[in-house]
Design a protein around this motif. Structure first.
Motif, short mmCIF file in Angstrom:
data_model
loop_
_atom_site.label_atom_id
_atom_site.label_comp_id
_atom_site.label_asym_id
_atom_site.label_seq_id
_atom_site.Cartn_x
_atom_site.Cartn_y
_atom_site.Cartn_z
N SER A 86 0.76 -1.08 -0.05
CA SER A 86 -0.23 -0.05 -0.06
C SER A 86 0.83 1.15 0.05
O SER A 86 1.47 1.40 0.92
CB SER A 86 -0.99 0.13 1.10
OG SER A 86 -1.81 1.20 1.28
N PHE A 87 0.97 1.99 -1.00
CA PHE A 87 1.77 3.06 -1.16
C PHE A 87 1.07 4.53 -0.51
O PHE A 87 -0.16 4.77 -0.90
CB PHE A 87 2.06 3.39 -2.75
CG PHE A 87 3.02 2.23 -3.41
CD1 PHE A 87 4.36 2.17 -2.88
CD2 PHE A 87 2.29 1.50 -4.06
CE1 PHE A 87 5.28 1.21 -3.45
CE2 PHE A 87 3.33 0.08 -4.51
CZ PHE A 87 4.33 0.22 -4.13
N ARG A 88 1.91 5.14 0.00
CA ARG A 88 1.34 6.56 0.69
C ARG A 88 2.32 7.51 0.13
O ARG A 88 3.63 7.36 0.00
CB ARG A 88 1.06 6.47 1.90
CG ARG A 88 -0.03 5.44 2.53
CD ARG A 88 -1.25 5.70 2.03
NE ARG A 88 -2.45 4.83 2.58
CZ ARG A 88 -2.89 3.97 2.09
NH1 ARG A 88 -2.38 3.37 0.88
NH2 ARG A 88 -3.87 3.29 2.63
N THR A 89 1.99 8.79 0.10
CA THR A 89 2.93 9.69 -0.19
C THR A 89 2.58 10.71 0.95
O THR A 89 1.50 11.12 1.50
CB THR A 89 2.80 10.32 -1.66
OG1 THR A 89 1.54 10.74 -1.64
CG2 THR A 89 3.05 9.35 -2.56
N LEU A 90 3.64 11.66 1.30
CA LEU A 90 3.33 12.84 2.20
C LEU A 90 3.72 13.92 1.40
O LEU A 90 4.64 14.33 0.54
CB LEU A 90 4.10 12.91 3.34
CG LEU A 90 3.97 11.69 4.34
CD1 LEU A 90 5.55 11.67 5.39
CD2 LEU A 90 2.64 11.81 5.02
N THR A 94 3.03 -1.13 12.75
CA THR A 94 2.01 -1.50 11.74
C THR A 94 2.15 -2.82 11.66
O THR A 94 0.67 -3.60 11.34
CB THR A 94 1.99 -0.83 10.46
OG1 THR A 94 2.20 0.51 10.72
CG2 THR A 94 1.27 -1.16 9.22
#
Length: 167
Positions: A8-12, A42
């Motif tokens: 699961s990719f996330r960006t800030l 996690t």
């Protein structure tokens, strides 16, 4: 056969990244150490059944091994001139825990104590500094370079990539 992966990719955004960096500086850790603490916490929410775990697993604690990437360029004996394959990146295992199953959920909870998160990040920093001080990265570079030279590593990597067993 029972192993499965989930990505699961996330960006800030820039603002959130800046805030994370400022908080890490205030806590005396690097962003890498905060991220490895977040990974371990996690994982504690998912390994062992997470929120849906049966009652038999309640209260179980686990140690987590988190593979941390390291920039090995500074540990080589000479700068790479791109004439040979060289070890330019590497890793080390951070051993974090024991953490109770669901630790991430409890830290993110309404009565959360963020000091647990930062203590875990500081533990990662401590282990990294100990590894560097022990000469571990320089030895890892030497081992990789010996593998590439003595074991004909380029050919081994090629043969493995072509092997039906690795497809």
């Amino acid at each position: 056969a029972a192993r499965r992966s989930a990505v699961s990719f996330r960006t800030l955004d820039a603002r959130a990244t800046g805030a994370l960096l400022d908080q890490c500086r205030g806590e005396g850790v690097r962003v890498t150490h905060a991220l490895t603490a977040a990974v371990a916490l996690t994982a504690s929410d998912h390994i062992g059944g997470g929120k849906n775990a049966n009652a038999d697993a309640a209260g179980r604690t686990r140690n987590y091994k988190v593979l941390q990437s390291l920039d090995m360029r500074r540990f080589g004996e000479r700068l790479d001139t791109c004439e040979t394959v060289a070890c330019m990146a590497g890793s080390m295992d951070l051993m974090l825990g024991p953490l109770p199953d669901g630790s991430g959920d409890s830290i993110r909870g309404a009565i959360a104590d963020p000091s647990q998160f930062w203590d875990l990040a500081r533990e990662g920093k401590k282990q990294t500094e100990s590894f560097v001080a022990s000469g571990g990265p320089a030895q890892a570079v030497r081992v990789f370079d010996a593998f590439m030279t003595v074991a004909d590593g380029n050919n081994l990597v090629h043969l493995t990539a072509e092997s039906a067993a690795s497809q």
